[in-house]
Design a protein around this motif. Structure first.
Motif, PDB file in Angstrom:
ATOM      1  N   PRO A  69       0.919  -1.182  -0.015  1.00  0.00           N
ATOM      2  CA  PRO A  69       0.075   0.022   0.048  1.00  0.00           C
ATOM      3  C   PRO A  69       0.759   1.343  -0.062  1.00  0.00           C
TER       4      PRO A  69
ATOM      5  N   HIS B 252      -5.340   6.682  -1.127  1.00  0.00           N
ATOM      6  CA  HIS B 252      -4.907   5.299  -0.803  1.00  0.00           C
ATOM      7  C   HIS B 252      -4.671   4.462  -1.923  1.00  0.00           C
TER       8      HIS B 252
ATOM      9  N   GLU C  13       5.372  -1.185   2.398  1.00  0.00           N
ATOM     10  CA  GLU C  13       4.491  -0.015   2.824  1.00  0.00           C
ATOM     11  C   GLU C  13       5.067   1.435   2.518  1.00  0.00           C
TER      12      GLU C  13
ATOM     13  N   ARG D 145      -5.055  -3.446   8.653  1.00  0.00           N
ATOM     14  CA  ARG D 145      -3.721  -2.859   7.967  1.00  0.00           C
ATOM     15  C   ARG D 145      -2.504  -3.534   8.535  1.00  0.00           C
TER      16      ARG D 145
ATOM     17  N   PHE E 213      -3.491  -6.801  -4.467  1.00  0.00           N
ATOM     18  CA  PHE E 213      -3.730  -6.712  -3.216  1.00  0.00           C
ATOM     19  C   PHE E 213      -4.792  -7.660  -2.668  1.00  0.00           C
TER      20      PHE E 213
ATOM     21  N   PHE F 275      -2.570   1.156  -4.004  1.00  0.00           N
ATOM     22  CA  PHE F 275      -1.690  -0.108  -3.754  1.00  0.00           C
ATOM     23  C   PHE F 275      -1.042  -0.741  -5.038  1.00  0.00           C
TER      24      PHE F 275
ATOM     25  N   TRP G 147      -4.186  -8.848   0.971  1.00  0.00           N
ATOM     26  CA  TRP G 147      -4.299  -7.879   1.766  1.00  0.00           C
ATOM     27  C   TRP G 147      -5.503  -8.243   2.831  1.00  0.00           C
TER      28      TRP G 147
END
Length: 253
Positions: free
Chosen positions: A166, A197, A217, A210, A203, A199, A206
């Motif tokens: 992210p 936001h 990251e 978080r 993802f 990525f 994920w």
């Protein structure tokens, strides 16, 4: 006795100067000047791997070339003091701060050939200056978390091609630009209250929390300046301005 008048003296002096000029080295070419300038601006050698490196400047810029090994043992008496936002468990493996200066760093992360679960934690902050960071390392490498703050200056990041994770960007006044390569692997979920936001990569792994993410990251906070993100091996000039995604248009971001 031979008498020499002023005109003959001037002629002899002019001839002597001309002969000296012939034997002198030719002036440097533009290409050689460029090469020398580039060499002078290159970062110094990173030396041996280090860990928990912390450097703070008040009126000077920081230019560092470091190799980080997050498993390297450092005796307690050599460790820098903890910052107010740190604990023994969250101590940054690399911390660079400058109040009235820029930060430029080339960071190599050592490979991880074992099964050690460790994330390289890095923090950079400049109050009146920009931040430029290149992160690289031989695969398989340790994942990393980079937090970068700049109140008055641009933030430019060059990420390894293997980066996956992210990216959160908080930007008040400025533009965000990604390279073509990043853009092809980028998913933007939305932007609200000046926070975007995104990525890079897949993802699907994920989880809802978080804190469950064990990969790379990036957290960026900039107030007056632009943000540029690209792969470390991207061709110069391949940056493109970020465009609103379908999710942004659908949800009104």
């Amino acid at each position: 006795m031979i008498l020499v008048d002023d005109k003959q003296i001037e002629a002899l002096e002019s001839r002597r100067l001309a002969e000296e000029q012939v034997h002198r080295e030719p002036p440097p070419t533009y290409a050689s000047l460029q090469q020398a300038s580039s060499s002078n601006q290159s970062l110094p050698s990173g030396g041996n791997p280090t860990n928990f490196l912390s450097m703070t400047r008040l009126h000077e810029s920081l230019r560092e070339n470091v190799t980080i090994d997050p498993t390297l043992y450092v005796p307690t008496f050599l460790l820098p003091p903890l910052s107010p936002d740190e604990t023994l468990e969250t101590r940054k493996h690399l911390r660079l701060e400058s109040t009235h200066g820029s930060i430029s760093a080339s960071i190599k992360i050592v490979p991880n050939f074992g099964d050690e679960k460790c994330k390289v934690r890095m923090f950079m902050r400049s109050t009146h200056g920009g931040i430029s960071a290149r992160i690289h390392g031989q695969e398989p490498r340790y994942p990393f978390q980079l937090v970068a703050h700049s109140a008055n200056g641009n933030i430019a990041l060059r990420l390894p091609r293997s980066f996956q994770g992210p990216i959160m960007i908080s930007l008040r006044h400025g533009s965000v630009k990604f390279s073509d390569g990043i853009n092809q692997n980028l998913t933007t979920f939305g932007e609200a209250n000046y926070v975007r936001h995104c990525f890079v990569g897949d993802f699907s792994r994920w989880a809802d929390s978080r804190n469950d993410w064990n990969g790379d990251e990036i957290v960026i906070e900039a107030k007056h300046g632009g943000v540029r993100i690209q792969y470390e091996d991207d061709v110069p000039g391949s940056l493109v301005r970020a465009r609103p995604s379908l999710l942004n248009r659908v949800f009104g971001f």
